[in-house]
Design a protein around this motif. Sequence first.
Motif, PDB file in Angstrom:
ATOM      1  N   LEU A   1       0.827  -1.207   0.000  1.00  0.00           N
ATOM      2  CA  LEU A   1       0.000   0.000   0.000  1.00  0.00           C
ATOM      3  C   LEU A   1       0.859   1.253   0.000  1.00  0.00           C
ATOM      4  CD1 LEU A   1      -2.805  -1.061   2.527  1.00  0.00           C
ATOM      5  CD2 LEU A   1      -2.866  -1.113   0.020  1.00  0.00           C
ATOM      6  N   GLN A   2       1.952   1.224   0.783  1.00  0.00           N
ATOM      7  CA  GLN A   2       2.860   2.363   0.806  1.00  0.00           C
ATOM      8  C   GLN A   2       3.519   2.548  -0.554  1.00  0.00           C
ATOM      9  OE1 GLN A   2       3.217   4.297   3.690  1.00  0.00           O
ATOM     10  NE2 GLN A   2       4.222   5.734   2.295  1.00  0.00           N
ATOM     11  N   ALA A   3       3.906   1.437  -1.181  1.00  0.00           N
ATOM     12  CA  ALA A   3       4.520   1.506  -2.500  1.00  0.00           C
ATOM     13  C   ALA A   3       3.547   2.098  -3.515  1.00  0.00           C
ATOM     14  CB  ALA A   3       4.966   0.119  -2.944  1.00  0.00           C
ATOM     15  N   TYR A   4       2.288   1.731  -3.420  1.00  0.00           N
ATOM     16  CA  TYR A   4       1.276   2.267  -4.336  1.00  0.00           C
ATOM     17  C   TYR A   4       1.139   3.783  -4.153  1.00  0.00           C
ATOM     18  CZ  TYR A   4      -3.172   2.934  -6.744  1.00  0.00           C
ATOM     19  OH  TYR A   4      -4.154   3.377  -7.598  1.00  0.00           O
ATOM     20  N   LYS A   5       1.115   4.207  -2.906  1.00  0.00           N
ATOM     21  CA  LYS A   5       0.984   5.641  -2.634  1.00  0.00           C
ATOM     22  C   LYS A   5       2.164   6.436  -3.196  1.00  0.00           C
ATOM     23  CE  LYS A   5      -1.438   5.040   1.802  1.00  0.00           C
ATOM     24  NZ  LYS A   5      -1.307   5.219   3.283  1.00  0.00           N
ATOM     25  N   GLU A   6       3.380   5.862  -3.070  1.00  0.00           N
ATOM     26  CA  GLU A   6       4.600   6.587  -3.408  1.00  0.00           C
ATOM     27  C   GLU A   6       5.126   6.255  -4.803  1.00  0.00           C
ATOM     28  OE1 GLU A   6       6.093   8.801  -1.498  1.00  0.00           O
ATOM     29  OE2 GLU A   6       4.849   8.573   0.304  1.00  0.00           O
ATOM     30  N   LEU A   7       4.389   5.475  -5.574  1.00  0.00           N
ATOM     31  CA  LEU A   7       4.920   4.967  -6.842  1.00  0.00           C
ATOM     32  C   LEU A   7       5.354   6.086  -7.788  1.00  0.00           C
ATOM     33  CD1 LEU A   7       5.503   2.256  -8.146  1.00  0.00           C
ATOM     34  CD2 LEU A   7       3.253   2.355  -9.235  1.00  0.00           C
ATOM     35  N   ALA A   8       4.647   7.181  -7.776  1.00  0.00           N
ATOM     36  CA  ALA A   8       4.978   8.280  -8.685  1.00  0.00           C
ATOM     37  C   ALA A   8       6.308   8.941  -8.337  1.00  0.00           C
ATOM     38  CB  ALA A   8       3.854   9.324  -8.674  1.00  0.00           C
ATOM     39  N   THR A   9       6.809   8.702  -7.112  1.00  0.00           N
ATOM     40  CA  THR A   9       8.077   9.315  -6.711  1.00  0.00           C
ATOM     41  C   THR A   9       9.274   8.442  -7.057  1.00  0.00           C
ATOM     42  OG1 THR A   9       8.126   8.315  -4.487  1.00  0.00           O
ATOM     43  CG2 THR A   9       6.857  10.348  -4.765  1.00  0.00           C
ATOM     44  N   LEU A  10       9.034   7.229  -7.551  1.00  0.00           N
ATOM     45  CA  LEU A  10      10.120   6.303  -7.879  1.00  0.00           C
ATOM     46  C   LEU A  10      10.791   6.751  -9.181  1.00  0.00           C
ATOM     47  CD1 LEU A  10      11.686   3.686  -7.352  1.00  0.00           C
ATOM     48  CD2 LEU A  10       9.875   2.448  -8.555  1.00  0.00           C
ATOM     49  N   LYS A  11      12.047   7.194  -9.069  1.00  0.00           N
ATOM     50  CA  LYS A  11      12.757   7.730 -10.231  1.00  0.00           C
ATOM     51  C   LYS A  11      13.307   6.641 -11.139  1.00  0.00           C
ATOM     52  CE  LYS A  11      14.114  12.017  -7.880  1.00  0.00           C
ATOM     53  NZ  LYS A  11      15.271  12.838  -7.407  1.00  0.00           N
ATOM     54  N   LYS A  12      13.576   5.471 -10.573  1.00  0.00           N
ATOM     55  CA  LYS A  12      14.151   4.382 -11.357  1.00  0.00           C
ATOM     56  C   LYS A  12      13.226   3.165 -11.276  1.00  0.00           C
ATOM     57  CE  LYS A  12      18.921   5.887 -10.539  1.00  0.00           C
ATOM     58  NZ  LYS A  12      20.256   5.500  -9.999  1.00  0.00           N
ATOM     59  N   PRO A  13      12.220   3.113 -12.131  1.00  0.00           N
ATOM     60  CA  PRO A  13      11.253   1.999 -12.075  1.00  0.00           C
ATOM     61  C   PRO A  13      11.904   0.625 -12.230  1.00  0.00           C
ATOM     62  CG  PRO A  13      10.434   3.776 -13.466  1.00  0.00           C
ATOM     63  CD  PRO A  13      11.860   4.102 -13.168  1.00  0.00           C
ATOM     64  N   ASN A  14      13.056   0.553 -12.893  1.00  0.00           N
ATOM     65  CA  ASN A  14      13.721  -0.744 -13.056  1.00  0.00           C
ATOM     66  C   ASN A  14      14.292  -1.256 -11.742  1.00  0.00           C
ATOM     67  OD1 ASN A  14      15.610   1.395 -13.188  1.00  0.00           O
ATOM     68  ND2 ASN A  14      17.150   0.013 -14.031  1.00  0.00           N
TER      69      ASN A  14
END
Length: 556
Positions: free
Chosen positions: A54-67
Amino acid sequence: MKNDDVELIQHVLAGDENAFSTLVRKYEKPVHALVWRKVGDFHIAEEITQDAFLQAYKELATLKKPNRFARWLSVIATRGCIAWLRKKRLSTQSLDDTSHAQLEKARYSGYVIQENEQTTAEAQREVVQKLLAKLREKERTVITLHYFGEMTHEEISEFLGASVGTIKSRLRRAQQRLKREEPMVREALSGFQIAPNFTEKVMHEVSRITPTPSTGGSQSSVPWVIGVSTVAAVFLILGIEYYYSNRFGLPSSPEGDIATKAPNTGKVVFSSNRDGNWDIWTMNPDGSDPVNLTRDPAVDLHPAWSPTGEQILFTSFREEGKESSLYLMDADGNHIRKALDNWYSRAAATWAPDGKRIAVVRDGVLYIITLDDKLAVPVAETDLRSVGDPAWSPDGREIAFIYLWRKQGYELRLLDVQTLKQKVILAQLERYPVKSDPAWSPDGEQITFVLHKWRTILNFVDAANWQDEETIYIINRDGSNLRQLVSEKGPDALHPTWSPHGDEIIYQQGIHLPEVGDIKQLFKIDVNSRRKTQITHKGSNSGADWFGPPALEDEP
């Protein structure tokens, strides 16, 4: 394991919740396995795992390196474990505290057959936890991810941010330590199952969440702010042993009486896996003429030239089922022998200028060892296992080393070899919490070392980036004139070594190659101009030591 993560994340950010459910199904077992290993409670682990997604879903847009989603997700999950353990103060019972009768009772052949299915499952998990306590922390994590998380070596490598070779080595050592209990642990871990409706539960909660929008690199609207007073928590999140995770330490046997001639030109000795296994190599200071000296199936690391250049001290896992040991060999790779008997540790060693003594850390204690009579004398505490990184001064009077203040940070200290008095060269734990790898300049007036500067961490991505900011500094022997040599941009810069003239430094730093991932390479930097040159290009390379004969002429 990353295969389609980037594409899935793009779909999630475009509003496709089904894409996130695919990510949950893909990573639910690895994350749950990691969390269970840390908190010890199977059902609590499910709750923390759900919170992590759930935390990852909330913050997903802040992930600069999706890989790097897998690694990022593991950091989020670990943070959840730390928060829960703070409240619960749960500890795993050590195998040493478990009686032989209890362990015998734990064997599948006769264990709680009369109990109902739920009780049996709980008992099995409890017993496996006790058996896993026999292993070191990183070994427990890898074997749990492999059997319970059903992950391959490559997937664990990506998930934990360690090389595939390191993962294989940890798993092999875990299996060797468990010995006859290994089949039981394997069977039990493989049989543990996360709730079949786990993904549905996560997605039900996801439907009620508004994700954090991307801010184009600015601070998140709900930032994860960590003050200096909580630096210890970040150490735990990133793994306090991360700072020493790539440094295997060792100890052991008799010094030989046959020595070959030292190199008549400048030579660099280093560790490399360019031939598929970690061996000790030499090369010219410009990277040319590489020669494999050890060619052994064991992992060989941390080479150090003797003061005369006639011998090389290194660490190796050559004894099956045992910790690493210190070995000696001649400069041409011949006459390999143990330096000490019955000495096992996880630390590299440093030579005294007289070539008769070495300094090395074991179990949080710094020892000075005379090679002729194998006499080991404890001279200082470093406070944690292999922490210490001793470096003997060129004049033989002092040893630079690292001391750990638990939950605070690391100090750079000098030990007077005669009086055993210590002097702190650099503390400032709130500003500079992490220090490692000291190395003396040839004239003994300066020390280069690795320093990790503290800065406020705003979110999970920031935390992941911060762990890559360890880099090379120089300080005067008296603690004055601290200055940065290598930029903190890019992966960690570690393990510096001076040139014989004191005008250049070789160090290791990670680089990312799309086809193989993150690997370590050696770089050379001019101390004055800061001009940087990469000198290794094949395989992964680390732990260099630079030798120069007397009256050394200009080198390539």
